[in-house]
Scaffold this active site. Structure first.
Site, mmCIF file in Angstrom:
data_model
loop_
_atom_site.group_PDB
_atom_site.id
_atom_site.type_symbol
_atom_site.label_atom_id
_atom_site.label_comp_id
_atom_site.label_asym_id
_atom_site.label_seq_id
_atom_site.Cartn_x
_atom_site.Cartn_y
_atom_site.Cartn_z
ATOM 1 N N LEU A 59 0.813 -1.226 0.000
ATOM 2 C CA LEU A 59 0.000 0.000 0.000
ATOM 3 C C LEU A 59 0.846 1.276 0.000
ATOM 4 C CD1 LEU A 59 -2.918 1.185 0.189
ATOM 5 C CD2 LEU A 59 -2.586 1.229 2.663
ATOM 6 N N ASP A 60 0.599 2.148 -0.973
ATOM 7 C CA ASP A 60 1.238 3.477 -1.053
ATOM 8 C C ASP A 60 2.766 3.392 -1.060
ATOM 9 O OD1 ASP A 60 -1.285 4.615 -1.030
ATOM 10 O OD2 ASP A 60 -1.328 4.846 1.136
ATOM 11 N N ALA A 61 3.297 2.283 -1.556
ATOM 12 C CA ALA A 61 4.747 2.094 -1.505
ATOM 13 C C ALA A 61 5.382 1.919 -2.880
ATOM 14 C CB ALA A 61 5.087 0.902 -0.612
#
Lengths: 288, 288, 288, 288
Positions: free
Chosen positions: B231-233
């Protein structure tokens, strides 16, 4: 920066209610104080009133040494106020802690020696002798304390004694690469200013530029904040950023970052010295 | 933006060694390709060579349908290259996913309808009907898929069928408030562009503006990145920031943030469409 | 900043044609130079090729004192090249001119004494004695020349003699409040770096902060540029800006501006020292 | 943006003297107005007091239609005040003027149709038919007036009649490439908002990006301002900037600039609609 020679400064916050500002400004006017600066902010969500007022004391009728008491009696309890009173001709006394990097130290001392900072700097403390020559250049005593795991408690006691002897009001960590103990932090609440070399809360802890490089960010930052017992989590005073690209290396991150760090730290230090920072619920109100 | 009507674009990365650029440019020149753009970068730490070359195909001697094969044979294995070949007159096909907020969607469609984006947008997908009117305004089919915990797998299958039918090359999540499944992410590697409403890696996950307000930051940001299964990486394409003060509320964070989000997302989408983004080790090289 | 101890640096521009980069890199490689940095840019509108190449000389086969001649013979006339060759272990010699304000001077000297600038600073020249103490702090001879309308020509001659004696390569005007004569400018073409305290070309000439305040701008700036005979009109090297509001006074414009000025000037000086600035048609190409 | 449904807004400036704010807030409180927003600024150099106050009218005792008169009588002449009273539920009526470029128009209409702007937009006026389709998309009448040197006066009369019929309060020039006549400017004093595609006062007049490119700037900008009879010299409301490099062309200046222009113009329009802009001596006070 634009300190007048003889002014009083009040920083106030309290639950908002009708007429606070009127009451306070009236009190100053009636007693022949000439208001030079007034900024107020009401947080209507939290129903909280914040203000910073500065006035000329030349013709002020209430003696300086009575002012705190009068103000407390007349307004403090009545409005459930938290307030701080300062006089611009009483310079705060500041200690600088450094390790091996000179950019923040130089930036502060350059402003100081140009007469831009209304502060006294009686000493520099370091865990390394490397920057002793800078202290010497500027004629400021430079004290080296070799901290180890074993002697940390004892050394901090010695440091705190030195700070007390020098009547230090607040501490600036100008890239000081040592964790400050809870004991020292609690002795200087909202009075230790740190510069963290990242855009907090990103990249807490060690080697933030390496972390940022690893993550592939397109912007780096620096953050100055008051030190609390939770690492890199205290009230933020100032932040700034700079663009980086795929052409940058960790080295150039560090190099670009140094300019951010010194400017961000110096801005925060100036705001603190000018009594323009009010801490409230782990946040800051920074007056213009 | 400045697409020529008939050009070839190569994005290359490989271990650096002597003469790569000479070999490639020579190949293009000898075959009467006129180079219009060339940007190269060597990461000397990692010994890796990156380039983006664009040339006019008008008089180019090698047929378009043979070019990939020729290039692969002549250079690909010899230099251990990873390369992508594109033709500027073959527009990529893009799907937009939205939820309820229109600012990013409008910004993309405004550019699209002004002829600024060299792309086809055959469809919009949403988990809410709220913005169907926007699709209608711009004459783009708007498909609503009501996703629930129960039907998520089935719905995503239907979505992926729709994407396949429409020969979608890449997906833009224009403030789409649903987690994309691993399956879909793996089907579009480095081809799903998200906008996260924070300065990543700060404030990963839900309600970043609330988190930022709570933390008392002085600067907010937005980040566009390729979606990966973490996530969001994923690899960051573009970021930007705006100043906030103690006078800002969560509402005004959100409002200021919307301008950042749409500009940052649109810039990333443009760079992707113009084949100026190269992904390498969870980072991006973004050519100018 | 990241100077290697023994490298050669080439700055080149010439009409673009096929194979220039290949020819040059090949020449370096064949002679056992290890390329550490290469950035090139082709302006396809003007058909002009620009590059900066830096390579390790450790195993380079051509003697340093022959390199310029060889390069000129092999490539210079053939490609109609303008090129400059530098060696990183030959430090340029820089003179600083100041008047009464210390912020730019301090910023440069702080970097210098921290070992960040690959330069020698044999002297400071001023039209006022005010900052002599700074020169003293840093152990750099500080020469005062009292310039008047009457003695200007004579004084400049003395200054130029002093510069010549000290083999000065370039001059930095660190807020030097005197117009430099055409004669001196022509003696140091693209070798006098000035900082102008505005966002040029806005507010040319005297008192730019007063002009900016009067105009009611919302952003102020600073510009570093090479000095040409037309006032404030030389090739721009670097610019930066900061926000102001209606709450700012001329004084706070000046104060905020000082931070811009010193950073912008120091960045320009660094780029110049690192031989990363190429002047072309009254503009600069600034390599990363 | 955060307009409450039924509030009154006062913008005031007057010579500073003791007790103004107390008098005004007291008046509101006593009459059961609940203050939601108050920002004040005193310019101590010019001895001028500025404030913006917004309060909830739900329980306010003074009828709306009497409020202006009461306020004028009670405070206006007494304090030599210039004040403007607005009601948040009376939307201002705005006309948009455009030529051929759609980016600013789209940005405003996207915000408008998302319900972000507390305004009515009864019409768009253009000197070209090119963007009629945009008006159509958003259901806003689009009037084309072919202006020539010969018919300019007559056409402007027709335009002004149309504006009057539609009870237009203010005009937004969303990249309208025609000089507005003095007559029209004088009819809408501080009520015509323009976006100029440069960082004013740099690059006044035509083709600012070409001028900027020619000058070799490293930063470009955009400026929104009220139109006065002197070209590009009216009170500045908002400015913003973006970095450019030697790799940028005039085309990419224009492209990057478009994002600046639309955001800067929309911010200015929002501030104007929210009655947060106060004009004073050819400058603006922009409340937060």
């Amino acid at each position: 920066m634009e300190q007048k020679s003889n002014t009083a400064i009040l920083l106030i916050h309290c639950p908002d209610q009708e007429g606070i500002l009127a009451a306070v400004t009236s009190f100053i006017n009636v007693n022949k104080g000439n208001i030079l600066y007034l900024d107020q902010h009401v947080d209507y969500q939290q129903n909280t009133f914040f203000t910073r007022i500065e006035w000329d004391l030349t013709n002020f009728l209430i003696p300086r040494d009575k002012l705190n008491e009068y103000f407390s009696t007349l307004f403090g309890s009545r409005y459930d106020m938290q307030f701080n009173l300062y006089f611009s001709d009483i310079k705060p006394r500041m200690a600088i802690f450094v390790s091996k990097m000179s950019h923040c130290l130089f930036d502060i001392l350059a402003r100081y020696s140009a007469g831009e900072l209304n502060v006294d700097i009686p000493l520099i403390i370091s865990n390394h002798p490397d920057l002793a020559w800078v202290g010497e250049k500027f004629g400021i005593p430079y004290h080296v304390f070799h901290v180890t795991k074993e002697n940390k408690e004892e050394i901090e006691k010695a440091e705190m004694d030195l700070l007390a002897e020098n009547k230090i009001d607040f501490i600036v960590l100008a890239r000081y690469m040592q964790i400050i103990s809870e004991n020292m932090i609690n002795s200087y609440p909202n009075k230790i200013i740190n510069i963290h070399h990242s855009f907090l809360p990103a990249f807490v802890g060690a080697k933030p530029y390496h972390q940022a490089f690893e993550r592939g960010v397109k912007i780096i930052g620096a953050t100055s904040h008051y030190v609390t017992t939770e690492l890199d989590a205290g009230p933020i005073i100032e932040q700034d950023v700079a663009r980086v690209t795929h052409k940058d290396s960790v080295k150039s991150f560090i190099h670009k970052g140094e300019d951010l760090e010194k400017i961000v730290l110096s801005r925060a230090v100036e705001k603190h010295i000018d009594r323009k920072v009010l801490v409230y619920k782990n946040k800051t109100v920074v007056f213009s």
